[in-house]
Structure formats: C-alpha cells, structure tokens
Design a protein around this motif. Structure first.
Motif, mmCIF file in Angstrom:
data_model
loop_
_atom_site.group_PDB
_atom_site.id
_atom_site.type_symbol
_atom_site.label_atom_id
_atom_site.label_comp_id
_atom_site.label_asym_id
_atom_site.label_seq_id
_atom_site.Cartn_x
_atom_site.Cartn_y
_atom_site.Cartn_z
ATOM 1 N N UNK A 63 0.876 -1.173 0.000
ATOM 2 C CA UNK A 63 0.000 0.000 0.000
ATOM 3 C C UNK A 63 0.913 1.223 0.000
ATOM 4 N N UNK A 64 0.776 2.080 -1.015
ATOM 5 C CA UNK A 64 1.629 3.270 -1.109
ATOM 6 C C UNK A 64 0.775 4.518 -0.981
ATOM 7 N N UNK A 65 1.276 5.461 -0.193
ATOM 8 C CA UNK A 65 0.551 6.680 0.117
ATOM 9 C C UNK A 65 1.107 7.857 -0.670
ATOM 10 N N UNK A 115 2.481 10.517 0.172
ATOM 11 C CA UNK A 115 3.782 11.036 0.634
ATOM 12 C C UNK A 115 4.942 10.070 0.360
ATOM 13 N N UNK A 116 4.646 8.958 -0.321
ATOM 14 C CA UNK A 116 5.680 7.980 -0.651
ATOM 15 C C UNK A 116 5.873 6.893 0.389
ATOM 16 N N UNK A 117 5.234 7.039 1.549
ATOM 17 C CA UNK A 117 5.349 5.991 2.579
ATOM 18 C C UNK A 117 4.538 4.768 2.161
ATOM 19 N N UNK A 118 4.840 3.640 2.791
ATOM 20 C CA UNK A 118 4.173 2.383 2.435
ATOM 21 C C UNK A 118 3.783 1.605 3.684
ATOM 22 N N UNK A 119 2.789 0.756 3.510
ATOM 23 C CA UNK A 119 2.466 -0.300 4.460
ATOM 24 C C UNK A 119 2.535 -1.595 3.652
ATOM 25 N N UNK A 120 3.218 -2.574 4.203
ATOM 26 C CA UNK A 120 3.333 -3.885 3.554
ATOM 27 C C UNK A 120 2.572 -4.897 4.410
ATOM 28 N N UNK A 121 1.690 -5.656 3.760
ATOM 29 C CA UNK A 121 0.934 -6.720 4.428
ATOM 30 C C UNK A 121 1.298 -8.005 3.705
ATOM 31 N N UNK A 163 3.965 -4.321 8.108
ATOM 32 C CA UNK A 163 5.062 -3.391 8.348
ATOM 33 C C UNK A 163 4.561 -1.993 7.989
ATOM 34 N N UNK A 164 4.621 -1.083 8.961
ATOM 35 C CA UNK A 164 4.148 0.290 8.776
ATOM 36 C C UNK A 164 5.149 1.248 9.408
ATOM 37 N N UNK A 165 4.942 2.533 9.186
ATOM 38 C CA UNK A 165 5.832 3.531 9.784
ATOM 39 C C UNK A 165 5.923 3.363 11.298
ATOM 40 N N UNK A 166 4.807 3.012 11.915
ATOM 41 C CA UNK A 166 4.765 2.918 13.376
ATOM 42 C C UNK A 166 5.299 1.600 13.925
ATOM 43 N N UNK A 167 5.682 0.670 13.047
ATOM 44 C CA UNK A 167 6.270 -0.579 13.527
ATOM 45 C C UNK A 167 5.827 -1.795 12.755
ATOM 46 N N UNK A 213 -3.909 2.210 11.019
ATOM 47 C CA UNK A 213 -2.620 2.527 10.391
ATOM 48 C C UNK A 213 -2.805 3.255 9.059
ATOM 49 N N UNK A 214 -3.719 2.767 8.225
ATOM 50 C CA UNK A 214 -3.978 3.395 6.930
ATOM 51 C C UNK A 214 -4.539 4.801 7.144
ATOM 52 N N UNK A 215 -5.450 4.947 8.087
ATOM 53 C CA UNK A 215 -6.017 6.266 8.394
ATOM 54 C C UNK A 215 -4.936 7.246 8.821
ATOM 55 N N UNK A 216 -4.008 6.789 9.659
ATOM 56 C CA UNK A 216 -2.920 7.651 10.104
ATOM 57 C C UNK A 216 -2.047 8.101 8.934
#
Length: 105
Positions: A40-42, A44-50, A62-66, A93-96
């Motif tokens: 999942x790419x946002x 701002x370029x950040x990602x969450x990997x599931x 895996x997210x910015x917060x841990x 996490x996605x909402x944040x």
C-alpha cells in the motif's frame, strides 16, 4: 491448522484488505507485488506492507509505526503482542498515513 487452511484464511484476509482499500476512496495506491505480499503506497511515498508469512502461519504488517504479527485464533487474526484484531489495526494505520478515516472491516 494445516498449510492449505492457513493459506485460504490469509488469502481471504488480503482480499478483504484490497476490497476495503478500493471502497475507501482514500488517496493511495495498492497492488499485490507477489502471491503473498500486498503493498500500500501513500501520496507522501510511505508504504504499508501486508504479507502472508507461511513458515510462522501469520499475517505480518510493516508500517511507519512498527511491525505487527497476526495469528489466527480460530475466529479472527489477532496481534501476537497486543491482541488487537488485524482489520481494526490496519484501518487505524492506513487512516494515520492517509490523514483520512479508512475502515477495512
């Protein structure tokens, strides 16, 4: 639980995440980058990997917060440390990371 049961449950969870993201209308992109990894790419370029982690029979996030590990408890995917439910935590996490309210469950 045997491997095929785990794979079916984990794949269903990944499909639920994809459906929720599609319906959310949030400013993000997502794709399955392999059979068991959802990226999942946002804006701002950040990602969450599931991903489905076969050896541990867990779903990992895996997210910015841990990093978070979820194990099937017979009725839901539960965080191995906090006990939080996967879709609830992933929604948070996605909402944040989008700055928009997103509900995946």
């Amino acid at each position: 639980m045997n491997d095929s049961e785990f794979n079916a449950l984990a794949d269903a969870a990944l499909k639920q995440v994809e459906s929720g993201l599609e319906l959310s209308g949030a400013d993000l992109d997502f794709e399955m980058v392999s059979d068991n990894v959802l990226e999942i790419e946002f804006a701002d370029g950040s990602k969450i990997i599931v991903n489905r982690h076969d050896a541990a029979q867990e779903v990992w996030v895996a997210a910015r917060s841990g990093g978070f590990h979820y194990r099937w408890d017979g009725t839901r995917w539960q965080d191995t440390r906090s006990g939080e439910e996967l879709m609830s935590k992933l929604s948070q996490l996605v909402s944040q990371q989008t700055g928009e309210a997103v509900s995946l469950g």
